[in-house]
Enzyme design. Structure first.
Site, PDB file in Angstrom:
ATOM      1  CG  ASP A 153     -69.735 -31.688 111.877  1.00 22.00           C
ATOM      2  OD1 ASP A 153     -69.602 -32.508 110.962  1.00 22.00           O
ATOM      3  OD2 ASP A 153     -69.740 -30.463 111.711  1.00 22.00           O
TER       4      ASP A 153
ATOM      5  CB  THR B 155     -65.249 -32.392 107.807  1.00 26.72           C
ATOM      6  OG1 THR B 155     -66.237 -32.986 108.645  1.00 26.72           O
ATOM      7  CG2 THR B 155     -65.908 -31.334 106.978  1.00 26.72           C
ATOM      8  CB  THR B 156     -64.654 -37.216 110.063  1.00 25.13           C
ATOM      9  OG1 THR B 156     -65.644 -36.382 110.643  1.00 25.13           O
ATOM     10  CG2 THR B 156     -63.923 -37.969 111.137  1.00 25.13           C
TER      11      THR B 156
ATOM     12  CG  ASP C 277     -73.780 -30.901 107.773  1.00 29.47           C
ATOM     13  OD1 ASP C 277     -73.280 -29.761 107.765  1.00 29.47           O
ATOM     14  OD2 ASP C 277     -73.412 -31.812 108.535  1.00 29.47           O
TER      15      ASP C 277
HETATM   16  P1  ADP Z   1     -67.503 -37.301 107.477  1.00 29.40           P
HETATM   17  O1  ADP Z   1     -67.276 -36.095 108.348  1.00 29.40           O
HETATM   18  O2  ADP Z   1     -66.234 -37.734 106.837  1.00 29.40           O
HETATM   19  O3  ADP Z   1     -68.639 -37.125 106.530  1.00 29.40           O
HETATM   20  P2  ADP Z   1     -69.237 -39.109 108.880  1.00 29.40           P
HETATM   21  O4  ADP Z   1     -69.210 -39.347 110.349  1.00 29.40           O
HETATM   22  O5  ADP Z   1     -70.385 -38.360 108.320  1.00 29.40           O
HETATM   23  O6  ADP Z   1     -67.861 -38.461 108.492  1.00 29.40           O
HETATM   24  O7  ADP Z   1     -69.159 -40.549 108.183  1.00 29.40           O
HETATM   25  C1  ADP Z   1     -69.177 -40.691 106.796  1.00 29.40           C
HETATM   26  C2  ADP Z   1     -68.835 -42.095 106.411  1.00 29.40           C
HETATM   27  O8  ADP Z   1     -69.779 -43.028 106.942  1.00 29.40           O
HETATM   28  C3  ADP Z   1     -68.846 -42.273 104.904  1.00 29.40           C
HETATM   29  O9  ADP Z   1     -67.708 -43.000 104.519  1.00 29.40           O
HETATM   30  C4  ADP Z   1     -70.120 -43.075 104.664  1.00 29.40           C
HETATM   31  O10 ADP Z   1     -70.027 -43.868 103.512  1.00 29.40           O
HETATM   32  C5  ADP Z   1     -70.200 -43.917 105.915  1.00 29.40           C
HETATM   33  N1  ADP Z   1     -71.543 -44.405 106.200  1.00 29.40           N
HETATM   34  C6  ADP Z   1     -72.654 -43.672 106.466  1.00 29.40           C
HETATM   35  N2  ADP Z   1     -73.723 -44.477 106.683  1.00 29.40           N
HETATM   36  C7  ADP Z   1     -73.279 -45.752 106.563  1.00 29.40           C
HETATM   37  C8  ADP Z   1     -73.891 -47.045 106.676  1.00 29.40           C
HETATM   38  N3  ADP Z   1     -75.186 -47.176 106.959  1.00 29.40           N
HETATM   39  N4  ADP Z   1     -73.119 -48.127 106.480  1.00 29.40           N
HETATM   40  C9  ADP Z   1     -71.810 -47.999 106.201  1.00 29.40           C
HETATM   41  N5  ADP Z   1     -71.178 -46.822 106.087  1.00 29.40           N
HETATM   42  C10 ADP Z   1     -71.884 -45.707 106.253  1.00 29.40           C
END
Ligand code: ADP
Ligand code: MG
Length: 525
Positions: A58, A91-92, A379
């Site tokens: 996270d 957040t990332t 979350d």
């Molecule tokens: P954040 O803290 O920004 O939410 P995450 O590690 O949760 O970071 O990653 C979120 C990103 O991953 C988003 O841009 C989301 O669209 C992308 N994402 C999640 N699942 C998939 C998937 N199966 N295929 C492609 N992108 C994905």
């Protein structure tokens, strides 16, 4: 000109040098969490000064745990925390976007463009993309909501865990949502229990507390009625500690006790007079009072935490009273039902009311797993609230950022002067999400981005993002990779805010940390 005396104990850097250092700090931070983005993102092992460890994926947790000194890095962390508070997710992404915006800005500075021109261009670009989001958003429905919440848990836990947590969170939010489609998160209570599997987590209508009524002779179930919440107890004072009495004979003490008992009974009479069916006290209830309550048909609970009493008050429209004697009819709340039930050998008290409340019982086999489950619920509840309140989603996998960048480039052409270059730089920056998602999945980032842009243009679709399984562009709606529009919106707002703030800094005055004692000139010694 010599420096003003006020600046004597500061290290000063200004102009381009200050900007370069600040951007370096911002980039260092975004580099540090880049590898956690997306479902294929890796975890970070965090170790604090006392040797405690935490494995997490996270972004905001990594950043908030890091001991960072640089003020610009702190601004980035604040942006990520704000994102966590407002949108619960993304957040990332916020930090990665801000880092990329600043990196691209630096390239323009090197070409001789003034930072304030870039800041103006970035602001225009931000306003334009926010205006474009309605064009790419999609209506959500129950099925989509579930996949969106699951996407937000990507990379955390295993699939069946994500499925249960998503379902339970959405159900809980559906229970408490009001006529105006707004959700009061404080009406959702989370109870965690070790033992059992995550998949056994459930949501219950109403507020549930791990309590049993004080006597099994009381009604197990009260349907419809009134509830009184007391921020105290119904008990005799402990004479030896609370009062100093000059007791001349045993009889005086006895009559004092009797008087006290009478006063307690009068309080019960007052409760009966108010028509109360259920009583909950923060402190204890004496045994003689208990039998009187049983006689009067009142269901009673004792040692209820103040936070729980407050929740009950909100749900039932009641007010906590300090003294029963001075309580008024307005303080009393209404309930639909108040029941004692037993789940897996544990007693619970469930209160249902018109004020709507929900309780999630989260299960996990060990304390560590339960901690992870709680973070996931936190979350997914945040994401569920956004979905239910707002009802719009956008495609994930970088699709929405590419779609916005494509529009932005066309818009840039209409802006004369150097701001045009800044708007183009902003468009390049927001495409970073596709590159990083690809990079973390072991896919060539440049080809991935070029392929996605080409596919969106050729098929005229805003739904094409990167399919991380095949490494090729894919339709994110079909692949069920969707996220609430609010997350993307807030990530763009937060990242732009940091980037612009950093670009506006022209002067850094840094107090010297370890001031040495000034040495006295020799002739004064
Ligand atoms: P954040 O803290 O920004 O939410 P995450 O590690 O949760 O970071 O990653 C979120 C990103 O991953 C988003 O841009 C989301 O669209 C992308 N994402 C999640 N699942 C998939 C998937 N199966 N295929 C492609 N992108 C994905
Ligand atoms: Mg996320």
């Amino acid at each position: 000109m010599s420096e003003a005396p006020i600046l004597r104990d500061t290290i000063r850097s200004n102009g381009r040098e200050a900007l370069q250092k600040n951007i370096q700090a911002a980039l260092a931070l975004s580099e540090a969490i880049r590898s956690t983005l997306g479902p294929k993102g890796l975890d970070k092992l965090l170790i604090d000064d006392e040797g405690r460890t935490l494995v997490t994926n996270d972004g905001v947790t990594v950043l908030e745990t890091a001991k960072v000194e640089h003020p610009v890095a702190k601004m980035m962390i604040n942006a990520s925390s704000t994102q966590d508070r407002i949108a619960k997710d993304g957040t990332t992404s916020t930090v990665i976007l801000a880092g990329e915006m600043l990196q691209n800005a630096w390239q323009l500075v090197l070409q001789g463009i003034h930072p304030s021109t870039i800041a103006r261009g970035y602001r225009k670009a931000e306003q334009y993309v926010l205006q474009c989001i309605p064009e790419i958003k999609l209506n959500s429905n129950a099925k989509i909501n579930e996949t969106v919440v699951k996407t937000s848990l990507a990379g955390k836990g295993h699939y069946s865990m994500q499925e249960v947590i998503a379902k339970v969170s959405l159900d809980a939010v559906q229970i408490v949502v009001d006529e105006n489609n707004s959700v009061d998160m404080s009406k959702i209570k989370l109870i965690s229990q070790t033992g059992g599997r995550v998949e056994d987590s459930k949501v219950f209508k109403g507020l549930m507390l791990p309590k049993n009524r004080i006597s099994s002779d009381m009604k197990k179930e009260v349907l419809g009625g009134k509830i009184l919440l007391v921020d105290g107890g119904l008990e005799k004072k402990n004479v030896s500690t609370d009062l100093k009495l000059n007791v001349g004979s045993i009889g005086i003490l006895e009559s004092f006790r009797q008087e006290e008992r009478k006063m307690l009974m009068q309080q019960v009479d007052k409760i009966v007079e108010h028509g109360v069916d259920v009583l909950a006290c923060r402190e204890s209830i004496d045994d003689d009072v208990k039998s009187y309550l049983v006689e009067k048909g009142i269901q009673a609970f004792r040692r209820v935490a103040r936070s729980d009493l407050n929740m009950l008050a909100r749900a039932c429209g009641a007010r906590l009273v300090n003294s029963i004697q001075t309580s008024r009819v307005n303080d009393i709340g209404d309930l639909v039902s108040s029941k004692n039930i037993n789940i897996d050998g544990k007693d619970f008290w469930i209160v249902e009311s018109d004020g709507k409340a929900a309780t999630i019982v989260a299960k996990g086999s060990t304390v560590d797993i339960l901690g992870e489950v709680e973070r996931c619920f936190d979350d997914s509840l945040g994401v569920s609230v956004q979905l239910i309140e707002d009802g719009f989603v956008v495609c994930g996998g970088g699709a929405s950022y590419v779609a916005l960048a494509r529009r932005l480039r066309r818009y840039a052409e209409t802006i004369p002067g150097r701001e045009q270059l800044a708007i183009e730089a902003y468009a390049d920056a927001i495409e970073v999400i596709v590159r990083v998602l690809a990079e973390n999945a072991g896919i060539d980032p440049i080809s991935a981005l070029l392929d996605v842009v080409a596919e969106q243009t050729n098929s005229n679709s805003d739904q094409i993002g990167i399919n991380l399984t095949t490494g090729k562009p894919g339709n994110m709606l079909d692949l069920e990779v969707l996220e609430p529009q609010g997350i993307v919106k807030q990530a763009l707002i937060g990242a732009t805010e940091v980037a612009i703030s950093v670009l506006r800094i022209d002067d850094v005055l840094w107090a010297k940390q370890d001031l040495e004692m000034p040495e006295l000139p020799e002739d004064e010694m």
